[in-house]
Design a protein around this motif. Structure first.
Motif, short mmCIF file in Angstrom:
data_model
loop_
_atom_site.label_atom_id
_atom_site.label_comp_id
_atom_site.label_asym_id
_atom_site.label_seq_id
_atom_site.Cartn_x
_atom_site.Cartn_y
_atom_site.Cartn_z
N UNK A 46 -27.08 -22.73 -34.78
CA UNK A 46 -27.11 -23.09 -33.94
C UNK A 46 -28.52 -23.51 -33.85
N UNK A 47 -28.74 -25.67 -34.19
CA UNK A 47 -29.97 -26.33 -34.30
C UNK A 47 -30.13 -27.19 -32.71
N UNK A 48 -29.58 -26.57 -32.22
CA UNK A 48 -29.89 -27.81 -30.39
C UNK A 48 -28.36 -27.84 -29.75
N UNK A 49 -28.37 -28.07 -28.76
CA UNK A 49 -27.07 -28.60 -28.28
C UNK A 49 -26.63 -29.31 -28.57
N UNK B 253 -31.39 -20.79 -29.64
CA UNK B 253 -31.71 -22.32 -29.50
C UNK B 253 -30.68 -23.01 -28.10
N UNK B 254 -29.21 -22.13 -27.97
CA UNK B 254 -28.22 -22.47 -27.45
C UNK B 254 -29.18 -22.64 -25.94
N UNK B 255 -29.07 -23.73 -25.20
CA UNK B 255 -29.66 -23.57 -24.03
C UNK B 255 -28.77 -24.52 -22.94
N UNK B 256 -29.90 -24.81 -22.08
CA UNK B 256 -28.93 -25.63 -20.58
C UNK B 256 -27.73 -26.59 -20.86
N UNK B 257 -28.51 -27.63 -21.60
CA UNK B 257 -26.52 -28.62 -21.51
C UNK B 257 -25.22 -27.61 -22.05
N UNK B 258 -25.47 -26.44 -23.61
CA UNK B 258 -24.48 -26.06 -23.96
C UNK B 258 -23.85 -24.46 -22.33
N UNK C 265 -17.50 -28.61 -30.73
CA UNK C 265 -16.54 -28.92 -29.22
C UNK C 265 -15.34 -28.57 -29.43
N UNK C 266 -14.50 -27.89 -29.73
CA UNK C 266 -13.13 -27.07 -30.06
C UNK C 266 -13.75 -25.02 -29.10
N UNK C 267 -15.00 -24.64 -29.92
CA UNK C 267 -15.90 -23.87 -29.44
C UNK C 267 -15.96 -23.73 -27.75
N UNK C 268 -16.71 -25.18 -27.44
CA UNK C 268 -16.87 -25.09 -25.89
C UNK C 268 -15.61 -25.15 -25.06
N UNK C 269 -15.13 -26.00 -26.13
CA UNK C 269 -13.81 -26.25 -25.43
C UNK C 269 -12.91 -25.00 -24.54
N UNK C 270 -12.92 -24.13 -25.62
CA UNK C 270 -11.86 -22.48 -25.49
C UNK C 270 -13.11 -21.54 -24.28
N UNK C 271 -14.54 -21.93 -24.08
CA UNK C 271 -15.52 -21.22 -23.17
C UNK C 271 -14.89 -22.44 -21.57
N UNK C 272 -15.02 -23.64 -21.87
CA UNK C 272 -14.33 -24.29 -20.60
C UNK C 272 -13.67 -24.27 -20.03
N UNK C 273 -12.23 -23.78 -20.46
CA UNK C 273 -11.67 -23.19 -20.12
C UNK C 273 -11.51 -21.69 -19.48
N UNK C 274 -12.06 -21.06 -19.91
CA UNK C 274 -11.88 -19.80 -19.16
C UNK C 274 -12.74 -19.64 -18.71
#
Length: 241
Positions: free
Chosen positions: A46-49, A83-88, A57-66
């Protein structure tokens, strides 16, 4: 009543089989659970949000649905995705936790962590870890263009793999004394972590008291999930299609 723990998925666009297994897990096994905890190394790198690739985007969408369904999800940084941060967090609803966090797991105070801070015999790694967790170095890195960060991250990942192949496996495992010291420092008798890719349940005699250390497995060959209910804890596997 069920709480799930996963770690060391090392998701990347290069391993569609792991991604498919994870997405099936999120779609089919997280309904009506109390919480999902991800204990680091969710991503291979992970090199930055600001990396908004279709894969991420696909992975983030799965978490957002949850999280939109009302199920809380918590994340502890690993050595590949620190480096996963506030934006993620804002985009997914995933709550970021401190690297060592104590939770109440159905009445049992439990320390959760990625696990790399327990591998104190790997001196070279601990020196590297201290450097990359330096806030100023991270600030400088994040000001590089995304393409440059990708090249640096890929180079570091390759060097790390080569170095690990030359190391004794015991050096890369947790240190027994470090485990006991941390359990005592946080006044708990149960610990859950990943990082070592050695799934198991260890019983520890800690000054006459019984303690438990649960190690999560990786997702290289199959999915690894710790399923915890008020009655028991069980390490389970999920097969790739």
């Amino acid at each position: 009543m069920t709480t799930l723990f996963i770690a060391d998925l090392h998701l990347s666009a290069d391993r569609q089989d792991i991604t498919d297994c994870f997405l099936q897990f999120m779609a089919n096994e997280t309904a009506n659970i109390d919480a999902l905890y991800v204990l680091g190394d969710l991503f291979e790198m992970w090199i930055g949000d600001d990396d908004n690739s279709p894969f991420h985007q696909q992975i983030k969408h799965a978490f957002k649905q949850l999280t939109d369904s009302g199920i809380p999800c918590f994340f502890i940084h690993g050595n590949r995705d620190f480096l996963i941060g506030k934006r993620f967090s804002e985009e997914t609803g995933v709550q970021l936790l401190a690297e060592h966090t104590v939770i109440d797991l159905y009445g049992t105070p439990t320390l959760i962590l990625h696990g790399d801070t327990l591998c104190i015999q790997d001196v070279d790694y601990q020196r590297y870890r201290k450097k990359v967790h330096n806030r100023f170095i991270q600030w400088l890195f994040m000001r590089l263009p995304l393409s440059r960060r990708l090249k640096i991250g890929t180079k570091i990942r390759g060097s790390s793999s080569e170095n690990n192949q030359r190391k004794d496996l015991d050096i890369m495992d947790v240190d027994g004394k470090a485990v006991i010291d941390m359990l005592q420092a946080y006044h708990v008798n149960q610990m859950i972590h990943g990082h070592t890719h050695r799934p198991d349940v260890h019983q520890i005699n800690m000054n006459g008291q019984q303690a438990t250390r649960i190690v999560l497995g990786d997702w290289y060959d199959h999915g690894s999930v710790l399923v915890v209910t008020p009655e028991c804890s069980q390490l389970q596997t999920r097969q790739f299609n």
